[in-house]
Write an enzyme that holds these catalytic residues in place. Structure first.
Site, PDB file in Angstrom:
ATOM      1  N   ASN A 147       0.609  -1.189   0.079  1.00 30.71           N
ATOM      2  CA  ASN A 147       0.003  -0.033   0.179  1.00 30.71           C
ATOM      3  C   ASN A 147       0.913   1.111   0.101  1.00 30.71           C
ATOM      4  OD1 ASN A 147      -2.831  -0.462  -0.213  1.00 30.71           O
ATOM      5  ND2 ASN A 147      -2.715  -1.498   2.011  1.00 30.71           N
ATOM      6  N   CYS A 169      -5.887  -5.833  -4.522  1.00 31.02           N
ATOM      7  CA  CYS A 169      -6.427  -5.440  -3.225  1.00 31.02           C
ATOM      8  C   CYS A 169      -7.227  -6.471  -2.620  1.00 31.02           C
ATOM      9  CB  CYS A 169      -6.987  -4.159  -3.312  1.00 31.02           C
ATOM     10  SG  CYS A 169      -7.727  -3.668  -1.673  1.00 31.02           S
ATOM     11  N   ASP A 170      -7.054  -6.825  -1.414  1.00 29.97           N
ATOM     12  CA  ASP A 170      -8.122  -7.715  -0.792  1.00 29.97           C
ATOM     13  C   ASP A 170      -9.573  -7.251  -0.423  1.00 29.97           C
ATOM     14  OD1 ASP A 170      -7.463  -6.450   1.501  1.00 29.97           O
ATOM     15  OD2 ASP A 170      -6.566  -8.259   2.332  1.00 29.97           O
ATOM     16  N   HIS A 200      -9.547   1.044  -3.051  1.00 28.11           N
ATOM     17  CA  HIS A 200     -10.158   1.697  -1.811  1.00 28.11           C
ATOM     18  C   HIS A 200     -11.378   2.773  -2.182  1.00 28.11           C
ATOM     19  CE1 HIS A 200      -6.898   0.180   0.906  1.00 28.11           C
ATOM     20  NE2 HIS A 200      -7.283  -0.919   0.326  1.00 28.11           N
ATOM     21  N   TYR A 266     -14.165   1.400   2.348  1.00 23.32           N
ATOM     22  CA  TYR A 266     -13.373   2.789   2.502  1.00 23.32           C
ATOM     23  C   TYR A 266     -13.929   4.090   2.401  1.00 23.32           C
ATOM     24  CZ  TYR A 266      -9.029  -0.143   3.844  1.00 23.32           C
ATOM     25  OH  TYR A 266      -8.136  -0.779   4.520  1.00 23.32           O
ATOM     26  N   ARG A 286      -5.249   2.471  14.988  1.00 18.85           N
ATOM     27  CA  ARG A 286      -5.235   1.050  14.180  1.00 18.85           C
ATOM     28  C   ARG A 286      -3.849   0.672  14.421  1.00 18.85           C
ATOM     29  NH1 ARG A 286      -7.225  -3.651  13.937  1.00 18.85           N
ATOM     30  NH2 ARG A 286      -6.498  -4.995  12.027  1.00 18.85           N
TER      31      ARG A 286
HETATM   32  P1  NAD Z   1       4.869  -5.103   7.919  1.00 15.02           P
HETATM   33  O1  NAD Z   1       5.589  -4.023   8.476  1.00 15.02           O
HETATM   34  O2  NAD Z   1       4.726  -6.099   9.152  1.00 15.02           O
HETATM   35  O3  NAD Z   1       5.916  -5.905   7.038  1.00 15.02           O
HETATM   36  C1  NAD Z   1       6.632  -5.137   6.125  1.00 15.02           C
HETATM   37  C2  NAD Z   1       7.800  -5.585   5.653  1.00 15.02           C
HETATM   38  O4  NAD Z   1       8.304  -4.798   4.555  1.00 15.02           O
HETATM   39  C3  NAD Z   1       8.919  -5.266   6.845  1.00 15.02           C
HETATM   40  O5  NAD Z   1       9.365  -6.647   7.209  1.00 15.02           O
HETATM   41  C4  NAD Z   1       9.780  -4.388   6.428  1.00 15.02           C
HETATM   42  O6  NAD Z   1      10.952  -4.604   6.887  1.00 15.02           O
HETATM   43  C5  NAD Z   1       9.681  -4.738   4.776  1.00 15.02           C
HETATM   44  N1  NAD Z   1      10.304  -3.512   3.982  1.00 15.02           N
HETATM   45  C6  NAD Z   1      10.082  -2.341   4.238  1.00 15.02           C
HETATM   46  N2  NAD Z   1      10.518  -1.489   3.268  1.00 15.02           N
HETATM   47  C7  NAD Z   1      11.328  -2.371   2.449  1.00 15.02           C
HETATM   48  C8  NAD Z   1      11.918  -2.354   1.343  1.00 15.02           C
HETATM   49  N3  NAD Z   1      12.356  -0.947   0.569  1.00 15.02           N
HETATM   50  N4  NAD Z   1      12.726  -3.454   0.811  1.00 15.02           N
HETATM   51  C9  NAD Z   1      12.190  -4.608   1.155  1.00 15.02           C
HETATM   52  N5  NAD Z   1      11.508  -4.825   2.257  1.00 15.02           N
HETATM   53  C10 NAD Z   1      11.243  -3.607   2.911  1.00 15.02           C
HETATM   54  O7  NAD Z   1       3.532  -4.661   7.147  1.00 15.02           O
HETATM   55  P2  NAD Z   1       2.190  -5.570   7.222  1.00 15.02           P
HETATM   56  O8  NAD Z   1       1.147  -4.910   8.028  1.00 15.02           O
HETATM   57  O9  NAD Z   1       2.389  -6.954   7.209  1.00 15.02           O
HETATM   58  O10 NAD Z   1       1.895  -5.183   5.763  1.00 15.02           O
HETATM   59  C11 NAD Z   1       2.603  -5.178   4.575  1.00 15.02           C
HETATM   60  C12 NAD Z   1       2.034  -4.428   3.498  1.00 15.02           C
HETATM   61  O11 NAD Z   1       0.919  -5.233   2.836  1.00 15.02           O
HETATM   62  C13 NAD Z   1       1.456  -3.222   3.542  1.00 15.02           C
HETATM   63  O12 NAD Z   1       1.793  -2.254   2.723  1.00 15.02           O
HETATM   64  C14 NAD Z   1       0.042  -3.317   3.797  1.00 15.02           C
HETATM   65  O13 NAD Z   1      -0.933  -2.034   3.528  1.00 15.02           O
HETATM   66  C15 NAD Z   1      -0.104  -4.231   2.619  1.00 15.02           C
HETATM   67  N6  NAD Z   1      -1.386  -4.920   2.355  1.00 15.02           N
HETATM   68  C16 NAD Z   1      -2.053  -4.705   1.513  1.00 15.02           C
HETATM   69  C17 NAD Z   1      -3.183  -5.324   1.183  1.00 15.02           C
HETATM   70  C18 NAD Z   1      -4.143  -5.080   0.021  1.00 15.02           C
HETATM   71  O14 NAD Z   1      -5.373  -5.340  -0.038  1.00 15.02           O
HETATM   72  N7  NAD Z   1      -3.613  -4.324  -0.974  1.00 15.02           N
HETATM   73  C19 NAD Z   1      -3.819  -6.214   2.136  1.00 15.02           C
HETATM   74  C20 NAD Z   1      -3.056  -6.711   3.271  1.00 15.02           C
HETATM   75  C21 NAD Z   1      -1.726  -5.574   3.397  1.00 15.02           C
HETATM   76  C1  G6P Z   2      -7.761  -4.142   4.115  1.00 11.39           C
HETATM   77  C2  G6P Z   2      -7.236  -3.462   3.016  1.00 11.39           C
HETATM   78  C3  G6P Z   2      -5.623  -3.284   2.936  1.00 11.39           C
HETATM   79  C4  G6P Z   2      -5.264  -2.808   4.184  1.00 11.39           C
HETATM   80  C5  G6P Z   2      -5.705  -3.585   5.420  1.00 11.39           C
HETATM   81  C6  G6P Z   2      -5.328  -2.974   6.673  1.00 11.39           C
HETATM   82  O1  G6P Z   2      -7.478  -5.651   3.865  1.00 11.39           O
HETATM   83  O2  G6P Z   2      -7.626  -3.726   1.733  1.00 11.39           O
HETATM   84  O3  G6P Z   2      -5.294  -2.685   1.732  1.00 11.39           O
HETATM   85  O4  G6P Z   2      -3.813  -2.894   4.305  1.00 11.39           O
HETATM   86  O5  G6P Z   2      -7.043  -3.789   5.234  1.00 11.39           O
HETATM   87  O6  G6P Z   2      -5.609  -3.849   7.641  1.00 11.39           O
HETATM   88  P1  G6P Z   2      -4.901  -3.722   9.028  1.00 11.39           P
HETATM   89  O7  G6P Z   2      -5.384  -4.991   9.650  1.00 11.39           O
HETATM   90  O8  G6P Z   2      -3.495  -3.640   8.899  1.00 11.39           O
HETATM   91  O9  G6P Z   2      -5.545  -2.617   9.605  1.00 11.39           O
HETATM   92 MN    MN Z   3      -6.476  -2.766  -0.073  1.00  7.87          MN
END
Ligand code: NAD
Ligand code: G6P
Ligand code: MN
Length: 443
Positions: A147, A169-170, A200, A266, A286
């Site tokens: 994201n 996106c999920d 979103h 969203y 959050r």
């Molecule tokens: P998190 O902080 O637990 O994990 C992210 C990891 O990325 C960390 O280990 C960090 O060290 C690493 N990182 C950061 N910058 C980096 C770089 N430049 N190169 C390599 N690694 C790097 O975060 P999380 O809550 O597990 O979420 C991870 C991502 O997934 C977030 O961007 C979140 O928004 C996204 N996400 C998206 C969706 C969606 O629907 N699109 C759903 C769930 C999570």
């Molecule tokens: C949804 C969205 C993701 C977002 C997540 C945040 O799954 O699609 O884009 O990263 O919610 O969830 P969290 O549990 O980290 O607040």
């Molecule tokens: Mn999303």
């Protein structure tokens, strides 16, 4: 049968174990010969890797497992890059959420000023992954869900126009599961949908069962009463906290604004920002909830598994709803022509909307990537909202590219969530201060 090689970046994500378990559950549909983890934070990734190595050894010892911070080791010999990085970690998410709240403005991971700040951090990190992939595995595809996906998608469209990247996106998947349950179906896969919007920021216009029967009236009846809340709550780990339950219930109020369509959750941040601020706790957002909940649980469990040397009795859960990522990889690998909602360049899919916008629409996915399905013309209400929001996203990418303070200020000012240019500037200056380490220098 060909077996695939995958690299997961960042390997240290709280979602990584759930994704690995999901991949292991889906090996018959999507055979894997190698899983690699890549992260730029060795210590964080190692904790997840030590546990996942044990899990993989116990369940699928034939899979080669590698965890590394070295780009070449990570990115050579891979077919798919699954990317979920968070530049700045939860510490910066916390700032993104708390700084706007100081000014009475919504503080959220991907929406409004918080999402803009996160976008300014993410763009460079995601482009770096694209470049590693293209250098070491030029035939690979990047499936990105890092994201803020809307801003990241615009950055990749503009700055890496020929790269094989699909942004996903999920949230629509999660909402569709709820819709399916609300009308007594077992799975969203028993529905075919039409949908348009930005990430979103979108609306369903048509939902049918596999025989073509219109499900919209029944789903609307449910949403009109309960939003996307269910009597029998769904069993999944991520979206069950009270704050998510509130979001699903709030969809009722969002739906009321346009009962012709069904909205993405969203949109509540854009249509009812004051309500969100009113029940937010500026001291505990959050990010705090996730650090005390998901992060603590996942890392605690991983460390316990590593120490025990076995995954027996573990409480890490399969992220089954992330299996849409496998559906996407399979669609490309096996040319399945599956219909999926993806974030793609508009190019006429929404007829009366900017062709250069990154929009979320149903696509048919095959070996050549996604082919968007036209969604026709959209109404004035949605068009107005989307034009404003897509301009915010484009201004952020321009600000990042040009190092322009002015454009970033304009982006914040244009966000529906921010009341005026003065508040926009105050928030921006605080965000700038907090993000010195991560943003390009702004002039
Ligand atoms: P998190 O902080 O637990 O994990 C992210 C990891 O990325 C960390 O280990 C960090 O060290 C690493 N990182 C950061 N910058 C980096 C770089 N430049 N190169 C390599 N690694 C790097 O975060 P999380 O809550 O597990 O979420 C991870 C991502 O997934 C977030 O961007 C979140 O928004 C996204 N996400 C998206 C969706 C969606 O629907 N699109 C759903 C769930 C999570
Ligand atoms: C949804 C969205 C993701 C977002 C997540 C945040 O799954 O699609 O884009 O990263 O919610 O969830 P969290 O549990 O980290 O607040
Ligand atoms: Mn999303």
């Amino acid at each position: 049968m060909k077996k695939f090689s995958i690299v997961i970046a960042g390997g240290g994500s709280t979602f990584t174990p759930g994704i690995v378990l999901m991949l292991l559950d889906n090996l018959e549909r999507f055979p894997i010969r190698q899983i690699k983890f890549y992260d730029n934070l060795e210590e964080r990734q190692q904790q997840i890797a030590d546990a996942c190595e044990i899990i993989i050894r116990e369940r699928a010892p034939e899979i080669n497992f590698v965890a590394t911070t070295d780009p070449q080791t990570a990115f050579e010999d891979v077919d798919f890059l699954m990317a979920h990085i968070r530049v700045g970690l939860y510490a910066m998410r916390e700032q993104d959420e708390k700084i706007p709240l100081k000014y009475g403005v919504v503080g959220q991971e991907t929406c409004g000023p918080g999402g803009i700040a996160y976008g300014m951090r993410s763009i460079g990190g995601v482009l770096e992954l694209v470049d590693y992939m293209e250098k070491y595995s030029p035939d690979a595809w990047m499936l990105n869900y890092s994201n803020p996906a809307a801003i990241v998608a615009e950055a990749t469209r503009k700055l890496r126009p020929n790269s094989k990247i699909i942004n996903i996106c999920d949230m629509p998947v999660g909402i569709e599961e709820r819709m399916a349950k609300s009308v007594g179906l077992n799975s969203r896969k028993e529905m075919v949908v039409r949908y348009y919007g930005l990430n979103h920021f979108g609306w369903w216009t048509d939902i049918r069962d596999l025989e073509g029967n219109d499900l919209m009236p029944k789903i609307k009846e449910h949403v009109n009463k309960y939003g996307y809340s269910l009597q029998d709550e769904i069993e999944e780990s991520q979206h069950t906290d009270a704050s998510w339950m509130h979001t699903f219930a709030k969809a009722k109020d969002v739906y009321a604004v346009d009962p012709e369509t069904l909205p993405n959750t969203y949109l509540k941040y854009y249509l009812y920002p004051q309500d969100e601020v009113a029940h937010a706790n500026p001291e505990y957002t959050r990010a705090n909830e996730v650090m005390a909940g998901r992060e603590k649980h996942v890392f605690g469990e991983c460390n316990r598994i590593a120490e025990a040397g076995t995954a027996a009795g573990m409480t890490l859960e399969v992220d089954e709803h992330a299996s849409y990522i496998v559906d996407l990889a399979r669609a490309i690998a096996y040319n399945t022509h599956e219909r999926m909602l993806l974030i793609v360049p508009n190019e006429g899919a929404i007829v009366n909307f900017d062709e250069t916008a990154m929009v979320e629409v149903p696509c048919i996915v095959g070996a050549n990537g996604p082919e968007p399905l036209t969604q026709g013309k959209i109404p004035q209400f949605q068009k107005g909202l989307m034009e404003q929001q897509v301009s915010v996203e484009k201004l952020v990418v321009q600000a990042w590219e040009e190092g322009s303070y002015q454009k970033l200020w304009q982006a914040l000012t244009l966000s529906r969530i921010v009341p005026n240019a003065r508040v926009a500037r105050d928030i921006l200056d605080d965000l700038l201060e907090a993000n010195q380490e991560f943003w390009p220098t702004l002039k």
